[in-house]
Design a protein around this motif. Structure first.
Motif, short mmCIF file in Angstrom:
data_model
loop_
_atom_site.label_atom_id
_atom_site.label_comp_id
_atom_site.label_asym_id
_atom_site.label_seq_id
_atom_site.Cartn_x
_atom_site.Cartn_y
_atom_site.Cartn_z
N VAL A 176 2.82 -3.74 0.87
CA VAL A 176 1.42 -3.36 0.62
C VAL A 176 0.49 -4.53 0.93
O VAL A 176 -0.69 -4.33 1.23
CB VAL A 176 1.19 -2.85 -0.81
N ILE A 201 4.87 4.49 1.13
CA ILE A 201 4.29 3.47 0.22
C ILE A 201 4.70 3.85 -1.20
O ILE A 201 3.97 4.55 -1.91
CB ILE A 201 2.74 3.41 0.35
N LEU A 251 2.19 3.92 -4.30
CA LEU A 251 0.86 4.54 -4.19
C LEU A 251 0.88 5.96 -4.79
O LEU A 251 1.54 6.85 -4.25
CB LEU A 251 0.43 4.62 -2.71
N GLN A 308 -4.94 8.89 -0.23
CA GLN A 308 -5.66 7.64 0.07
C GLN A 308 -5.14 7.03 1.38
O GLN A 308 -5.90 6.56 2.21
CB GLN A 308 -5.49 6.64 -1.07
N TRP A 309 -3.82 7.06 1.56
CA TRP A 309 -3.26 6.56 2.83
C TRP A 309 -3.69 7.47 3.98
O TRP A 309 -4.07 6.99 5.06
CB TRP A 309 -1.73 6.49 2.74
#
Ligand SMILES: NC(=O)C1=CN([C@@H]2O[C@H](COP(=O)(O)OP(=O)(O)OC[C@H]3O[C@@H](n4cnc5c(N)ncnc54)[C@H](OP(=O)(O)O)[C@@H]3O)[C@@H](O)[C@H]2O)C=CC1
Ligand SMILES: CC(=O)[C@H](N)C(=O)O
Length: 256
Positions: A138, A223, A226, A231-232
Protein backbone atom coordinates in the motif's frame (compact mmCIF):
# COMPACT_ATOMS: atom_id res chain seq x y z
CA UNK A 1 -0.48 -29.54 -10.81
CA UNK A 2 1.41 -26.37 -11.88
CA UNK A 3 4.86 -25.67 -10.37
CA UNK A 4 5.42 -22.46 -8.43
CA UNK A 5 8.57 -20.48 -7.68
CA UNK A 6 8.49 -18.27 -4.58
CA UNK A 7 11.22 -15.72 -3.88
CA UNK A 8 11.85 -14.75 -0.28
CA UNK A 9 10.45 -18.12 0.80
CA UNK A 10 12.62 -18.50 3.90
CA UNK A 11 10.37 -16.38 6.14
CA UNK A 12 7.51 -13.92 6.44
CA UNK A 13 4.97 -13.66 3.62
CA UNK A 14 6.96 -15.90 1.24
CA UNK A 15 7.07 -18.83 3.67
CA UNK A 16 3.28 -18.64 4.06
CA UNK A 17 2.81 -18.53 0.29
CA UNK A 18 4.98 -21.65 0.06
CA UNK A 19 2.86 -23.37 2.71
CA UNK A 20 -0.46 -22.47 1.10
CA UNK A 21 0.68 -23.39 -2.42
CA UNK A 22 2.06 -26.73 -1.17
CA UNK A 23 -1.30 -27.37 0.56
CA UNK A 24 -2.92 -26.87 -2.86
CA UNK A 25 -0.59 -29.55 -4.26
CA UNK A 26 1.89 -27.37 -6.17
CA UNK A 27 5.52 -28.48 -6.44
CA UNK A 28 7.77 -25.62 -5.42
CA UNK A 29 11.06 -23.89 -6.10
CA UNK A 30 12.03 -21.92 -2.99
CA UNK A 31 14.47 -19.01 -3.30
CA UNK A 32 16.21 -16.95 -0.59
CA UNK A 33 19.65 -16.45 0.97
CA UNK A 34 19.20 -18.61 4.09
CA UNK A 35 19.90 -22.18 3.03
CA UNK A 36 19.17 -23.62 6.48
CA UNK A 37 15.71 -22.03 6.62
CA UNK A 38 14.90 -23.11 3.05
CA UNK A 39 15.99 -26.68 3.84
CA UNK A 40 13.84 -26.81 6.97
CA UNK A 41 10.83 -25.42 5.07
CA UNK A 42 11.30 -27.78 2.12
CA UNK A 43 11.56 -30.80 4.46
CA UNK A 44 8.43 -29.75 6.32
CA UNK A 45 6.39 -29.12 3.15
CA UNK A 46 7.47 -32.42 1.54
CA UNK A 47 6.50 -34.31 4.71
CA UNK A 48 3.15 -32.56 5.27
CA UNK A 49 1.91 -32.25 1.70
CA UNK A 50 3.83 -34.88 -0.31
CA UNK A 51 5.03 -32.28 -2.82
CA UNK A 52 8.46 -31.83 -4.45
CA UNK A 53 10.42 -28.83 -3.20
CA UNK A 54 13.63 -27.58 -4.83
CA UNK A 55 15.75 -24.86 -3.24
CA UNK A 56 17.96 -22.17 -4.72
CA UNK A 57 20.14 -20.23 -2.33
CA UNK A 58 20.55 -16.84 -3.99
CA UNK A 59 21.14 -13.26 -2.97
CA UNK A 60 18.88 -11.39 -5.40
CA UNK A 61 20.88 -8.19 -5.03
CA UNK A 62 23.75 -9.97 -6.84
CA UNK A 63 23.27 -10.05 -10.64
CA UNK A 64 25.26 -13.29 -11.00
CA UNK A 65 23.03 -15.02 -8.46
CA UNK A 66 19.88 -13.71 -10.16
CA UNK A 67 21.17 -15.36 -13.35
CA UNK A 68 21.20 -18.74 -11.55
CA UNK A 69 17.49 -18.35 -10.78
CA UNK A 70 16.79 -17.15 -14.33
CA UNK A 71 18.61 -20.24 -15.67
CA UNK A 72 16.49 -22.53 -13.49
CA UNK A 73 13.31 -20.86 -14.75
CA UNK A 74 14.40 -21.20 -18.37
CA UNK A 75 15.76 -24.73 -18.25
CA UNK A 76 14.07 -26.86 -15.55
CA UNK A 77 10.49 -28.07 -15.16
CA UNK A 78 8.33 -25.16 -16.39
CA UNK A 79 7.34 -22.59 -13.78
CA UNK A 80 3.60 -21.90 -14.03
CA UNK A 81 3.26 -19.57 -11.03
CA UNK A 82 5.95 -17.02 -10.14
CA UNK A 83 5.58 -15.25 -6.79
CA UNK A 84 7.88 -12.20 -6.79
CA UNK A 85 7.85 -11.68 -3.05
CA UNK A 86 11.45 -11.11 -1.84
CA UNK A 87 11.85 -7.52 -0.81
CA UNK A 88 13.19 -5.23 1.87
CA UNK A 89 13.34 -1.68 3.11
CA UNK A 90 16.37 0.23 4.42
CA UNK A 91 16.91 1.46 7.96
CA UNK A 92 18.30 4.93 7.19
CA UNK A 93 16.52 7.99 5.87
CA UNK A 94 17.00 8.96 2.20
CA UNK A 95 19.46 11.69 3.19
CA UNK A 96 21.65 9.29 5.19
CA UNK A 97 21.45 5.96 3.36
CA UNK A 98 24.59 4.84 1.50
CA UNK A 99 24.45 4.79 -2.31
CA UNK A 100 25.32 1.07 -2.29
CA UNK A 101 22.34 0.31 -0.03
CA UNK A 102 19.97 2.19 -2.34
CA UNK A 103 21.34 0.35 -5.35
CA UNK A 104 20.93 -2.99 -3.58
CA UNK A 105 17.32 -2.10 -2.69
CA UNK A 106 16.53 -1.33 -6.32
CA UNK A 107 18.20 -4.58 -7.41
CA UNK A 108 16.16 -6.62 -4.89
CA UNK A 109 12.78 -4.85 -5.11
CA UNK A 110 12.78 -3.93 -8.82
CA UNK A 111 15.50 -5.50 -10.99
CA UNK A 112 15.27 -9.10 -9.72
CA UNK A 113 11.47 -9.42 -10.08
CA UNK A 114 11.71 -7.84 -13.53
CA UNK A 115 14.35 -10.30 -14.75
CA UNK A 116 12.67 -13.34 -13.17
CA UNK A 117 9.37 -12.32 -14.77
CA UNK A 118 10.98 -11.95 -18.17
CA UNK A 119 12.49 -15.42 -17.83
CA UNK A 120 9.15 -16.98 -16.87
CA UNK A 121 6.58 -15.13 -18.93
CA UNK A 122 7.62 -16.13 -22.44
CA UNK A 123 7.12 -19.82 -21.59
CA UNK A 124 3.80 -19.05 -19.92
CA UNK A 125 2.60 -17.13 -22.98
CA UNK A 126 3.66 -19.91 -25.34
CA UNK A 127 1.85 -22.50 -23.18
CA UNK A 128 -1.18 -20.15 -23.01
CA UNK A 129 -1.31 -20.34 -19.21
CA UNK A 130 0.57 -19.13 -16.14
CA UNK A 131 0.49 -16.59 -13.35
CA UNK A 132 2.81 -13.86 -12.11
CA UNK A 133 2.17 -12.50 -8.61
CA UNK A 134 4.02 -9.29 -7.72
CA UNK A 135 4.11 -8.27 -4.07
CA UNK A 136 3.91 -4.49 -3.89
CA UNK A 137 2.66 -2.55 -0.88
CA UNK A 138 0.00 0.00 0.00
CA UNK A 139 3.04 2.25 0.46
CA UNK A 140 3.27 2.25 -3.36
CA UNK A 141 -0.01 4.21 -3.33
CA UNK A 142 0.87 6.26 -0.25
CA UNK A 143 4.58 6.95 -0.69
CA UNK A 144 4.44 9.85 1.78
CA UNK A 145 3.99 7.35 4.62
CA UNK A 146 7.66 6.36 4.58
CA UNK A 147 11.02 7.87 3.73
CA UNK A 148 13.11 7.25 0.66
CA UNK A 149 12.65 4.96 -2.32
CA UNK A 150 10.85 1.96 -0.77
CA UNK A 151 7.44 3.34 -1.82
CA UNK A 152 8.70 4.05 -5.32
CA UNK A 153 9.99 0.47 -5.70
CA UNK A 154 6.58 -0.79 -4.58
CA UNK A 155 4.76 1.58 -6.97
CA UNK A 156 6.86 -0.06 -9.68
CA UNK A 157 5.46 -3.48 -8.72
CA UNK A 158 1.95 -2.12 -9.31
CA UNK A 159 2.58 -0.39 -12.63
CA UNK A 160 4.82 -3.26 -13.81
CA UNK A 161 1.95 -5.68 -13.09
CA UNK A 162 -0.58 -3.52 -14.93
CA UNK A 163 1.70 -3.26 -17.93
CA UNK A 164 2.31 -7.04 -18.00
CA UNK A 165 -1.40 -7.77 -17.63
CA UNK A 166 -2.14 -5.55 -20.62
CA UNK A 167 0.58 -7.16 -22.75
CA UNK A 168 0.36 -10.82 -21.72
CA UNK A 169 -3.25 -11.19 -20.48
CA UNK A 170 -4.48 -11.90 -24.02
CA UNK A 171 -1.90 -14.73 -24.25
CA UNK A 172 -3.42 -16.43 -21.18
CA UNK A 173 -1.03 -15.14 -18.50
CA UNK A 174 -2.72 -13.90 -15.32
CA UNK A 175 -0.87 -11.09 -13.52
CA UNK A 176 -1.76 -10.06 -9.97
CA UNK A 177 -0.37 -7.15 -7.97
CA UNK A 178 -0.79 -7.71 -4.23
CA UNK A 179 -0.60 -4.59 -2.06
CA UNK A 180 -0.27 -5.62 1.60
CA UNK A 181 -0.57 -3.12 4.40
CA UNK A 182 1.60 -3.45 7.48
CA UNK A 183 1.97 -7.16 8.21
CA UNK A 184 3.58 -8.93 11.17
CA UNK A 185 6.93 -10.09 9.73
CA UNK A 186 10.63 -9.52 10.33
CA UNK A 187 10.80 -6.82 7.63
CA UNK A 188 10.22 -4.23 10.35
CA UNK A 189 13.16 -5.42 12.47
CA UNK A 190 15.37 -5.74 9.37
CA UNK A 191 14.62 -2.12 8.47
CA UNK A 192 15.28 -0.82 11.97
CA UNK A 193 11.64 -0.36 13.07
CA UNK A 194 10.05 -1.51 16.31
CA UNK A 195 7.06 -3.66 15.31
CA UNK A 196 5.31 -2.77 18.58
CA UNK A 197 5.01 0.81 17.30
CA UNK A 198 3.25 -0.16 14.05
CA UNK A 199 -0.52 0.39 13.95
CA UNK A 200 -3.00 -1.89 12.21
CA UNK A 201 -0.72 -4.89 11.72
CA UNK A 202 -2.22 -7.80 9.82
CA UNK A 203 -1.22 -11.36 10.67
CA UNK A 204 0.74 -12.95 7.84
CA UNK A 205 -1.59 -15.95 7.40
CA UNK A 206 -4.58 -13.60 7.01
CA UNK A 207 -2.64 -11.57 4.46
CA UNK A 208 -1.62 -14.53 2.33
CA UNK A 209 -5.06 -16.18 2.50
CA UNK A 210 -6.68 -12.91 1.38
CA UNK A 211 -4.13 -12.53 -1.44
CA UNK A 212 -4.90 -16.07 -2.58
CA UNK A 213 -8.65 -15.35 -2.47
CA UNK A 214 -7.93 -12.46 -4.86
CA UNK A 215 -5.77 -14.80 -6.96
CA UNK A 216 -8.60 -17.32 -7.25
CA UNK A 217 -10.93 -14.52 -8.38
CA UNK A 218 -8.31 -13.43 -10.92
CA UNK A 219 -8.19 -9.90 -9.50
CA UNK A 220 -5.66 -7.66 -11.23
CA UNK A 221 -4.94 -5.80 -8.01
CA UNK A 222 -5.57 -7.18 -4.53
CA UNK A 223 -5.40 -4.85 -1.52
CA UNK A 224 -6.15 -7.09 1.48
CA UNK A 225 -6.58 -4.35 4.14
CA UNK A 226 -8.81 -2.02 2.06
CA UNK A 227 -12.40 -2.42 3.33
CA UNK A 228 -14.19 -0.75 0.41
CA UNK A 229 -12.97 -1.91 -2.99
CA UNK A 230 -14.92 0.92 -4.63
CA UNK A 231 -12.18 3.31 -3.45
CA UNK A 232 -9.61 1.42 -5.54
CA UNK A 233 -12.04 1.19 -8.47
CA UNK A 234 -12.63 4.97 -8.36
CA UNK A 235 -8.85 5.57 -8.30
CA UNK A 236 -8.38 3.36 -11.37
CA UNK A 237 -11.33 4.93 -13.14
CA UNK A 238 -9.85 8.42 -12.56
CA UNK A 239 -6.52 7.26 -14.02
CA UNK A 240 -8.15 5.72 -17.08
CA UNK A 241 -10.35 8.78 -17.62
CA UNK A 242 -7.21 10.90 -18.13
CA UNK A 243 -5.83 8.63 -20.85
CA UNK A 244 -7.70 10.08 -23.87
CA UNK A 245 -6.43 13.54 -22.84
CA UNK A 246 -2.72 12.70 -23.05
CA UNK A 247 -2.47 12.68 -26.86
CA UNK A 248 -2.58 16.42 -27.46
CA UNK A 249 -0.11 18.06 -29.78
CA UNK A 250 0.12 21.24 -27.77
CA UNK A 251 0.50 22.26 -24.12
CA UNK A 252 -2.64 22.66 -22.04
CA UNK A 253 -4.11 26.18 -21.86
CA UNK A 254 -2.76 26.80 -18.34
CA UNK A 255 0.84 26.66 -19.68
CA UNK A 256 0.50 29.11 -22.53
N1 LIG B 1 5.55 -7.05 6.20
C1 LIG B 1 4.97 -5.94 5.74
O1 LIG B 1 4.49 -5.10 6.51
C2 LIG B 1 4.86 -5.72 4.28
C3 LIG B 1 5.65 -6.39 3.38
N2 LIG B 1 5.52 -6.12 2.04
C4 LIG B 1 6.36 -6.81 1.06
O2 LIG B 1 6.23 -8.21 1.23
C5 LIG B 1 7.40 -8.85 0.75
C6 LIG B 1 7.87 -9.86 1.77
O3 LIG B 1 8.24 -9.18 2.93
P1 LIG B 1 8.13 -9.77 4.40
O4 LIG B 1 7.74 -11.18 4.36
O5 LIG B 1 7.35 -8.82 5.18
O6 LIG B 1 9.65 -9.60 4.85
P2 LIG B 1 10.65 -10.56 5.63
O7 LIG B 1 11.83 -9.71 5.95
O8 LIG B 1 9.94 -11.26 6.73
O9 LIG B 1 11.04 -11.63 4.53
C7 LIG B 1 11.76 -11.25 3.38
C8 LIG B 1 12.08 -12.48 2.56
O10 LIG B 1 12.88 -12.05 1.46
C9 LIG B 1 14.14 -12.69 1.51
N3 LIG B 1 15.20 -11.80 1.11
C10 LIG B 1 15.56 -10.62 1.69
N4 LIG B 1 16.64 -10.10 1.09
C11 LIG B 1 16.96 -10.98 0.09
C12 LIG B 1 17.98 -11.01 -0.88
N5 LIG B 1 18.91 -10.05 -0.94
N6 LIG B 1 18.02 -12.04 -1.75
C13 LIG B 1 17.09 -13.02 -1.68
N7 LIG B 1 16.10 -13.05 -0.79
C14 LIG B 1 16.05 -12.04 0.10
C15 LIG B 1 14.33 -13.12 2.98
O11 LIG B 1 15.12 -14.30 3.08
P3 LIG B 1 16.70 -14.38 3.38
O12 LIG B 1 16.97 -13.39 4.47
O13 LIG B 1 16.88 -15.81 3.74
O14 LIG B 1 17.34 -14.03 2.08
C16 LIG B 1 12.89 -13.48 3.36
O15 LIG B 1 12.59 -14.78 2.93
C17 LIG B 1 8.42 -7.73 0.46
O16 LIG B 1 8.45 -7.51 -0.92
C18 LIG B 1 7.84 -6.53 1.19
O17 LIG B 1 8.21 -5.33 0.60
C19 LIG B 1 4.62 -5.21 1.57
C20 LIG B 1 3.83 -4.53 2.43
C21 LIG B 1 3.87 -4.71 3.85
C1 LIG C 1 7.11 0.39 5.02
C2 LIG C 1 7.48 -1.03 5.07
O1 LIG C 1 8.64 -1.33 5.20
C3 LIG C 1 6.42 -2.06 5.02
N1 LIG C 1 6.98 -3.32 4.76
C4 LIG C 1 5.28 -1.78 4.10
O2 LIG C 1 5.39 -2.00 2.88
O3 LIG C 1 4.25 -1.34 4.64
Amino acid sequence: MPNALVTGASGGIGAFYADRLAARGHDLVLVARSTDKLEALARDLRARYGIQAEMITADLTDPAQVVRVVDRIRSGTPIDILINNAGANVASSFAKVADAELEALIRLNVTAPTLLTRAAIAGMASRGTGAIVNIGSVIGLATELTSGIYGATKAYMLTFSQSLAHEFGPAGVYVQAVLPGATRTDIWRHSGRNIDEIDGLMEVDDLVDAALAGFDRREAVTIPPLPDVRQWEAFEAARLAMRPNFANGKPAGRYV
